[in-house]
Design a protein around this motif. Structure first.
Motif, PDB file in Angstrom:
ATOM      1  N   GLY A  27      -3.810   3.124 -13.159  1.00  0.00           N
ATOM      2  CA  GLY A  27      -3.302   2.422 -13.799  1.00  0.00           C
ATOM      3  C   GLY A  27      -1.837   1.997 -13.275  1.00  0.00           C
ATOM      4  O   GLY A  27      -0.845   1.625 -13.987  1.00  0.00           O
ATOM      5  N   THR A  28      -1.619   2.405 -11.718  1.00  0.00           N
ATOM      6  CA  THR A  28      -0.240   2.152 -11.141  1.00  0.00           C
ATOM      7  C   THR A  28      -0.842   1.307  -9.922  1.00  0.00           C
ATOM      8  O   THR A  28      -1.821   1.167  -9.462  1.00  0.00           O
ATOM      9  N   VAL A  29       0.473   0.992  -9.138  1.00  0.00           N
ATOM     10  CA  VAL A  29       0.037   0.192  -7.893  1.00  0.00           C
ATOM     11  C   VAL A  29       0.761   1.216  -6.987  1.00  0.00           C
ATOM     12  O   VAL A  29       2.135   1.641  -7.230  1.00  0.00           O
ATOM     13  N   THR A  30       0.123   1.221  -5.731  1.00  0.00           N
ATOM     14  CA  THR A  30       0.836   2.239  -4.589  1.00  0.00           C
ATOM     15  C   THR A  30       0.715   0.950  -3.609  1.00  0.00           C
ATOM     16  O   THR A  30      -0.356   0.331  -3.130  1.00  0.00           O
ATOM     17  N   ALA A  31       1.923   0.832  -2.803  1.00  0.00           N
ATOM     18  CA  ALA A  31       1.883  -0.239  -1.477  1.00  0.00           C
ATOM     19  C   ALA A  31       2.023   0.606  -0.193  1.00  0.00           C
ATOM     20  O   ALA A  31       2.520   1.664  -0.286  1.00  0.00           O
ATOM     21  N   LEU A  32       1.401   0.241   0.733  1.00  0.00           N
ATOM     22  CA  LEU A  32       1.285   0.664   1.847  1.00  0.00           C
ATOM     23  C   LEU A  32       1.900  -0.033   2.806  1.00  0.00           C
ATOM     24  O   LEU A  32       1.845  -1.211   2.988  1.00  0.00           O
ATOM     25  N   LEU A  33       3.137   0.456   3.333  1.00  0.00           N
ATOM     26  CA  LEU A  33       3.808  -0.369   4.353  1.00  0.00           C
ATOM     27  C   LEU A  33       3.844   0.265   5.838  1.00  0.00           C
ATOM     28  O   LEU A  33       3.663   1.465   5.922  1.00  0.00           O
ATOM     29  N   GLY A  34       3.971  -0.578   6.634  1.00  0.00           N
ATOM     30  CA  GLY A  34       4.026  -0.395   8.032  1.00  0.00           C
ATOM     31  C   GLY A  34       3.814  -1.582   8.926  1.00  0.00           C
ATOM     32  O   GLY A  34       3.366  -2.514   8.536  1.00  0.00           O
ATOM     33  N   HIS A  35       4.135  -1.211  10.297  1.00  0.00           N
ATOM     34  CA  HIS A  35       3.921  -2.381  11.245  1.00  0.00           C
ATOM     35  C   HIS A  35       2.712  -2.724  11.559  1.00  0.00           C
ATOM     36  O   HIS A  35       1.675  -1.877  11.210  1.00  0.00           O
ATOM     37  N   ASN A  36       2.128  -3.754  12.248  1.00  0.00           N
ATOM     38  CA  ASN A  36       1.031  -4.093  12.722  1.00  0.00           C
ATOM     39  C   ASN A  36       0.390  -2.978  13.470  1.00  0.00           C
ATOM     40  O   ASN A  36       1.261  -2.597  14.357  1.00  0.00           O
ATOM     41  N   GLY A  37      -0.648  -2.367  13.188  1.00  0.00           N
ATOM     42  CA  GLY A  37      -1.274  -1.040  13.932  1.00  0.00           C
ATOM     43  C   GLY A  37      -0.918  -0.010  13.434  1.00  0.00           C
ATOM     44  O   GLY A  37      -1.131   1.076  14.087  1.00  0.00           O
ATOM     45  N   ALA A  38      -0.114   0.190  12.335  1.00  0.00           N
ATOM     46  CA  ALA A  38      -0.019   1.362  11.755  1.00  0.00           C
ATOM     47  C   ALA A  38      -0.898   2.184  11.229  1.00  0.00           C
ATOM     48  O   ALA A  38      -0.814   3.395  10.930  1.00  0.00           O
ATOM     49  N   GLY A  39      -2.112   1.568  10.889  1.00  0.00           N
ATOM     50  CA  GLY A  39      -3.073   2.041  10.155  1.00  0.00           C
ATOM     51  C   GLY A  39      -3.539   1.782   8.671  1.00  0.00           C
ATOM     52  O   GLY A  39      -4.279   2.415   8.060  1.00  0.00           O
ATOM     53  N   LYS A  40      -2.751   0.817   8.147  1.00  0.00           N
ATOM     54  CA  LYS A  40      -2.923   0.355   6.779  1.00  0.00           C
ATOM     55  C   LYS A  40      -4.408  -0.032   6.578  1.00  0.00           C
ATOM     56  O   LYS A  40      -4.959   0.434   5.526  1.00  0.00           O
ATOM     57  N   THR A  41      -4.765  -1.060   7.274  1.00  0.00           N
ATOM     58  CA  THR A  41      -6.312  -1.576   7.118  1.00  0.00           C
ATOM     59  C   THR A  41      -7.193  -0.578   7.329  1.00  0.00           C
ATOM     60  O   THR A  41      -8.187  -0.641   6.437  1.00  0.00           O
ATOM     61  N   THR A  42      -7.084   0.262   8.291  1.00  0.00           N
ATOM     62  CA  THR A  42      -8.027   1.205   8.734  1.00  0.00           C
ATOM     63  C   THR A  42      -8.140   2.341   7.465  1.00  0.00           C
ATOM     64  O   THR A  42      -9.228   2.414   6.807  1.00  0.00           O
ATOM     65  N   LEU A  43      -7.043   2.564   6.546  1.00  0.00           N
ATOM     66  CA  LEU A  43      -7.140   3.471   5.602  1.00  0.00           C
ATOM     67  C   LEU A  43      -8.000   2.549   4.526  1.00  0.00           C
ATOM     68  O   LEU A  43      -8.516   3.347   3.638  1.00  0.00           O
TER      69      LEU A  43
END
Length: 304
Positions: A27-43
């Motif tokens: 029931g919470t929101v976690t945001a992933l921040l990072g530059h392009n290529g930081a690994g956000k989409t991979t995660l």
């Protein structure tokens, strides 16, 4: 609802993720921040079973993303970076198709489609082919598709990209409503305003590693503090004001470049004391402002 430990993903000599730990409460929101290529989409792709990790473990709603991928898929919704709707079908038919594939009856599928079209302001275009939709409309339809099955966990990969300001705010309100009903959300975003508006927790990635994590308030506390700025009519008045505030116990600093005095205000009760002290000081105040650190400051500090 989401837990990752030592999660890594490598492609030969390229390390997309390196020993990432992540915990997201229900029931919470976690945001992933990072530059392009930081690994956000991979995660996100690993957590949504689209990619296997090279090492480490990850659980979503109590299911292992590798060994119990089918169970994971039954409880998640996913919106990728690019709209993936069938453009030859109408918005209504796209939603009915997904609902039927998820096991809904014909009547249930139509009701759910109408509900989501109304939620995202797409009812007037419901019977038009998706290829006639604007980019923002296709994006809204794509997000609506990810909600057809009422997922317990929702992954949003840069969900507001391509949306106009009004549509972005509408999306934020929709996400807030879903979370209020118990949905857990993990989103990646390039908009720091979006993370500040929605996120209970923020994780910052750089080159596949977690470089910072915490609440927005905790992260902002690392790079600065709330400050009150008093603009005086001249340097002499600034010196007088600074001395008066220091006698009152504040760490006031006069700017060497202008007639401004800056004072930390950790608590809101400090504001009253600062204003009271300023009013009792025989110096002309011509301006008063308050500044707070933002996630922009956090992001830029970490980038440096």
């Amino acid at each position: 609802m989401i837990q990752a430990s030592g999660l890594s993903k490598s492609y030969q000599n390229v390390h997309a993720l390196q020993d990432v730990d992540l915990r997201v409460e229900e029931g919470t929101v976690t945001a992933l921040l990072g530059h392009n290529g930081a690994g956000k989409t991979t995660l996100v792709n690993i957590l949504s079973t689209l990619l296997p990790p090279t090492s480490g473990t990850a659980m979503v709603a109590g299911y292992d993303v590798v060994r119990q991928s089918r169970q994971v898929c039954n409880v998640i919704g996913l919106t990728g970076q690019f709209a993936s709707v069938d453009e030859s079908l109408s918005g209504f038919d796209n939603l009915v198709l997904i609902a039927r594939l998820l096991g809904a009856s014909r009547l249930e599928a139509r009701r759910r489609a109408d509900e989501l079209l109304d939620m995202f302001g797409l009812t007037p275009a419901a019977r038009r082919a998706a290829r006639t939709y604007s980019g923002g409309m296709r994006r809204r339809l794509d997000i609506a598709v990810s909600l057809v099955g009422r997922p317990r966990v929702l992954f949003l990969d840069e969900p507001s990209t391509g949306l106009d300001p009004a549509s972005r705010i509408s999306l934020w309100e929709t996400v807030e409503g879903l979370v209020a009903d118990g949905t857990t959300v993990l989103l990646t975003t390039q908009y720091l305003e979006e993370a500040e508006r929605l996120a209970d927790q923020v994780t910052v990635l750089s080159k596949g590693k977690v470089v910072a994590a915490g609440t927005p308030k905790e992260l902002k506390a690392h790079v600065g503090e709330r400050r009150v700025h008093l603009t005086m009519s001249c340097r002499a008045d600034a010196a007088t004001m600074g001395a008066s505030l220091r006698r009152a116990g504040f760490n006031a600093i006069e700017s060497p470049d202008d007639c401004t005095v800056s004072v930390p205000a950790a608590e809101f009760t400090d504001f009253a004391d600062i204003v009271r002290t300023a009013a009792d000081t025989r110096a002309a105040v011509v301006g008063f402002s308050v500044s707070e650190p933002s996630l922009d400051d956090v992001y830029l500090a970490l980038a440096r």
